[in-house]
Scaffold this motif. Structure first.
Motif, mmCIF file in Angstrom:
data_model
loop_
_atom_site.group_PDB
_atom_site.id
_atom_site.type_symbol
_atom_site.label_atom_id
_atom_site.label_comp_id
_atom_site.label_asym_id
_atom_site.label_seq_id
_atom_site.Cartn_x
_atom_site.Cartn_y
_atom_site.Cartn_z
ATOM 1 N N ALA A 83 0.829 -1.204 0.000
ATOM 2 C CA ALA A 83 0.000 0.000 0.000
ATOM 3 C C ALA A 83 0.867 1.258 0.000
ATOM 4 O O ALA A 83 0.533 2.255 -0.648
ATOM 5 C CB ALA A 83 -0.923 -0.005 1.223
ATOM 6 N N ALA A 84 1.992 1.218 0.729
ATOM 7 C CA ALA A 84 2.900 2.367 0.743
ATOM 8 C C ALA A 84 3.466 2.638 -0.646
ATOM 9 O O ALA A 84 3.673 3.792 -1.025
ATOM 10 C CB ALA A 84 4.038 2.128 1.737
ATOM 11 N N ALA A 85 3.707 1.569 -1.416
ATOM 12 C CA ALA A 85 4.197 1.757 -2.783
ATOM 13 C C ALA A 85 3.184 2.504 -3.636
ATOM 14 O O ALA A 85 3.554 3.176 -4.602
ATOM 15 C CB ALA A 85 4.510 0.399 -3.413
ATOM 16 N N GLY A 86 1.902 2.394 -3.290
ATOM 17 C CA GLY A 86 0.877 3.137 -4.008
ATOM 18 C C GLY A 86 0.751 4.574 -3.564
ATOM 19 O O GLY A 86 0.307 5.431 -4.336
ATOM 20 N N TRP A 87 1.143 4.864 -2.323
ATOM 21 C CA TRP A 87 1.039 6.231 -1.807
ATOM 22 C C TRP A 87 2.294 7.059 -2.068
ATOM 23 O O TRP A 87 2.226 8.257 -2.290
ATOM 24 C CB TRP A 87 0.764 6.195 -0.299
ATOM 25 N N LEU A 88 3.434 6.404 -2.005
ATOM 26 C CA LEU A 88 4.692 7.126 -2.153
ATOM 27 C C LEU A 88 4.996 7.424 -3.612
ATOM 28 O O LEU A 88 4.352 6.897 -4.516
ATOM 29 C CB LEU A 88 5.825 6.306 -1.531
ATOM 30 N N ARG A 89 6.021 8.216 -3.803
ATOM 31 C CA ARG A 89 6.436 8.586 -5.156
ATOM 32 C C ARG A 89 7.945 8.393 -5.297
ATOM 33 O O ARG A 89 8.676 8.421 -4.303
ATOM 34 C CB ARG A 89 6.065 10.038 -5.468
ATOM 35 N N GLY A 90 8.386 8.223 -6.516
ATOM 36 C CA GLY A 90 9.807 8.176 -6.811
ATOM 37 C C GLY A 90 10.501 6.961 -6.222
ATOM 38 O O GLY A 90 9.979 5.850 -6.202
ATOM 39 N N ARG A 91 11.727 7.200 -5.719
ATOM 40 C CA ARG A 91 12.542 6.106 -5.211
ATOM 41 C C ARG A 91 11.907 5.404 -4.025
ATOM 42 O O ARG A 91 12.062 4.188 -3.866
ATOM 43 C CB ARG A 91 13.920 6.640 -4.808
ATOM 44 N N ALA A 92 11.211 6.161 -3.172
ATOM 45 C CA ALA A 92 10.595 5.554 -1.996
ATOM 46 C C ALA A 92 9.542 4.531 -2.399
ATOM 47 O O ALA A 92 9.438 3.460 -1.790
ATOM 48 C CB ALA A 92 9.973 6.641 -1.116
ATOM 49 N N ALA A 93 8.753 4.841 -3.423
ATOM 50 C CA ALA A 93 7.732 3.897 -3.885
ATOM 51 C C ALA A 93 8.379 2.633 -4.449
ATOM 52 O O ALA A 93 7.930 1.508 -4.171
ATOM 53 C CB ALA A 93 6.854 4.559 -4.942
ATOM 54 N N VAL A 94 9.426 2.814 -5.254
ATOM 55 C CA VAL A 94 10.128 1.654 -5.824
ATOM 56 C C VAL A 94 10.738 0.813 -4.705
ATOM 57 O O VAL A 94 10.668 -0.424 -4.727
ATOM 58 C CB VAL A 94 11.206 2.118 -6.813
ATOM 59 N N ALA A 95 11.326 1.475 -3.708
ATOM 60 C CA ALA A 95 11.953 0.752 -2.596
ATOM 61 C C ALA A 95 10.929 -0.066 -1.832
ATOM 62 O O ALA A 95 11.202 -1.213 -1.441
ATOM 63 C CB ALA A 95 12.649 1.743 -1.659
ATOM 64 N N ALA A 96 9.726 0.494 -1.617
ATOM 65 C CA ALA A 96 8.691 -0.241 -0.900
ATOM 66 C C ALA A 96 8.270 -1.485 -1.671
ATOM 67 O O ALA A 96 8.156 -2.581 -1.106
ATOM 68 C CB ALA A 96 7.483 0.668 -0.647
ATOM 69 N N GLY A 97 8.037 -1.336 -2.976
ATOM 70 C CA GLY A 97 7.623 -2.483 -3.782
ATOM 71 C C GLY A 97 8.701 -3.549 -3.853
ATOM 72 O O GLY A 97 8.407 -4.753 -3.720
ATOM 73 N N VAL A 98 9.954 -3.139 -4.047
ATOM 74 C CA VAL A 98 11.052 -4.103 -4.123
ATOM 75 C C VAL A 98 11.246 -4.808 -2.785
ATOM 76 O O VAL A 98 11.483 -6.028 -2.740
ATOM 77 C CB VAL A 98 12.349 -3.391 -4.557
ATOM 78 N N ALA A 99 11.135 -4.073 -1.683
ATOM 79 C CA ALA A 99 11.316 -4.673 -0.357
ATOM 80 C C ALA A 99 10.274 -5.757 -0.100
ATOM 81 O O ALA A 99 10.603 -6.845 0.403
ATOM 82 C CB ALA A 99 11.232 -3.597 0.723
ATOM 83 N N VAL A 100 9.024 -5.468 -0.449
ATOM 84 C CA VAL A 100 7.972 -6.470 -0.248
ATOM 85 C C VAL A 100 8.231 -7.691 -1.119
ATOM 86 O O VAL A 100 8.128 -8.841 -0.661
ATOM 87 C CB VAL A 100 6.587 -5.867 -0.561
ATOM 88 N N GLY A 101 8.577 -7.472 -2.391
ATOM 89 C CA GLY A 101 8.821 -8.594 -3.288
ATOM 90 C C GLY A 101 9.994 -9.454 -2.846
ATOM 91 O O GLY A 101 9.895 -10.690 -2.805
#
Length: 253
Positions: free
Chosen positions: A210-228
């Motif tokens: 959900a954070a990957a959907g709210w955040l932008r830029g590098r932070a969003a990518v980092a959230a998605g990669v961390a979960v995966g």
């Protein structure tokens, strides 16, 4: 270094210094990770006959998660450009560390109830103290990382809307449906393992997505990669540990 003034003269410009908050926050996260690792390894010295492995009643992924949390804290303290993405990753990792501590407390209560500690029940309080330290360290790191990653929306309340709502929906669905998949019978789990699974994996991964959907830029990518990465690594380690337990030769055979 110098800077050109409006009147054509130059003035000395001090080089940018590393923000104090970034260093302090990163060091704090590293300290929490170290405290968690020490608390995980300590029970081996407390009850040698009961816990020959340092992660005896923790998930086998806990130590890798704690070491990754320390690495994220190090990035927070030393790489200002990657501070916020590292803080997002640290929050996701720390939540899983705290969940694993709760899992250990639950498992030790269950093991003691089945008579697994035999005559060493006086160690139960000390074992729970170590597991409680893991919970506190993970929780403190998660709260600090979330606070450090937060940025005031540029548009105020109107800027709170997620730029990618699909990820938010997917995160909520993951947090809700994973426990159902864990217990497909639909009956209440008397052992509590489904609830522990929810705290340890479903909620951190769902919140990270959900954070990957709210955040932008590098932070969003980092959230998605961390979960995966966490999902793949946790699944692989858990399956490997399960297969090892099944196919390993029993002692004495």
């Amino acid at each position: 270094m110098s800077d050109l003034r409006t009147d054509g003269t130059t003035a000395a410009v001090m080089p940018a210094r590393r923000p104090v908050t970034a260093v302090v926050g990163g060091v704090f996260v590293v300290g929490c990770a170290v405290a968690a690792v020490v608390s995980v390894l300590a029970p081996e010295r407390v009850v040698e006959t009961y816990a020959p492995r340092p992660d005896g009643h923790y998930s086998p992924v806990l130590l890798p998660l704690a070491f990754a949390l320390a690495a994220a804290g190090t990035v927070m303290a030393t790489r200002h450009r990657w501070f916020r993405p590292a803080a997002v990753v640290a929050a996701i990792l720390a939540a899983q560390v705290a969940g694993n501590g709760i899992r250990a407390i639950h498992n030790w209560f269950t093991f003691n109830g089945l008579g697994g500690l035999d005559g060493q029940r006086y160690h139960l309080v000390e074992l729970h103290a170590y597991a409680g330290t893991v919970v506190l360290a993970g929780t403190a790191a998660a709260v600090a990382a979330v606070a450090l990653a937060w940025r005031e929306p540029a548009g105020g309340w109107r800027g709170l809307g997620p730029p990618r709502p699909g990820y938010v929906v997917a995160g909520v669905a993951l947090a809700v449906l994973m426990p159902v998949a864990w217990d497909p019978s639909g009956y209440p789990d008397s052992t509590g393992f489904a609830h522990i699974f929810t705290l340890t994996y479903a909620l951190p991964w769902g919140a990270g997505l959900a954070a990957a959907g709210w955040l932008r830029g590098r932070a969003a990518v980092a959230a998605g990669v961390a979960v995966g990465v966490c999902a793949v690594a946790c699944t692989a380690i858990a399956v490997g540990d399960y297969l090892h337990m099944i196919y390993s030769t029993p002692p004495g055979d």
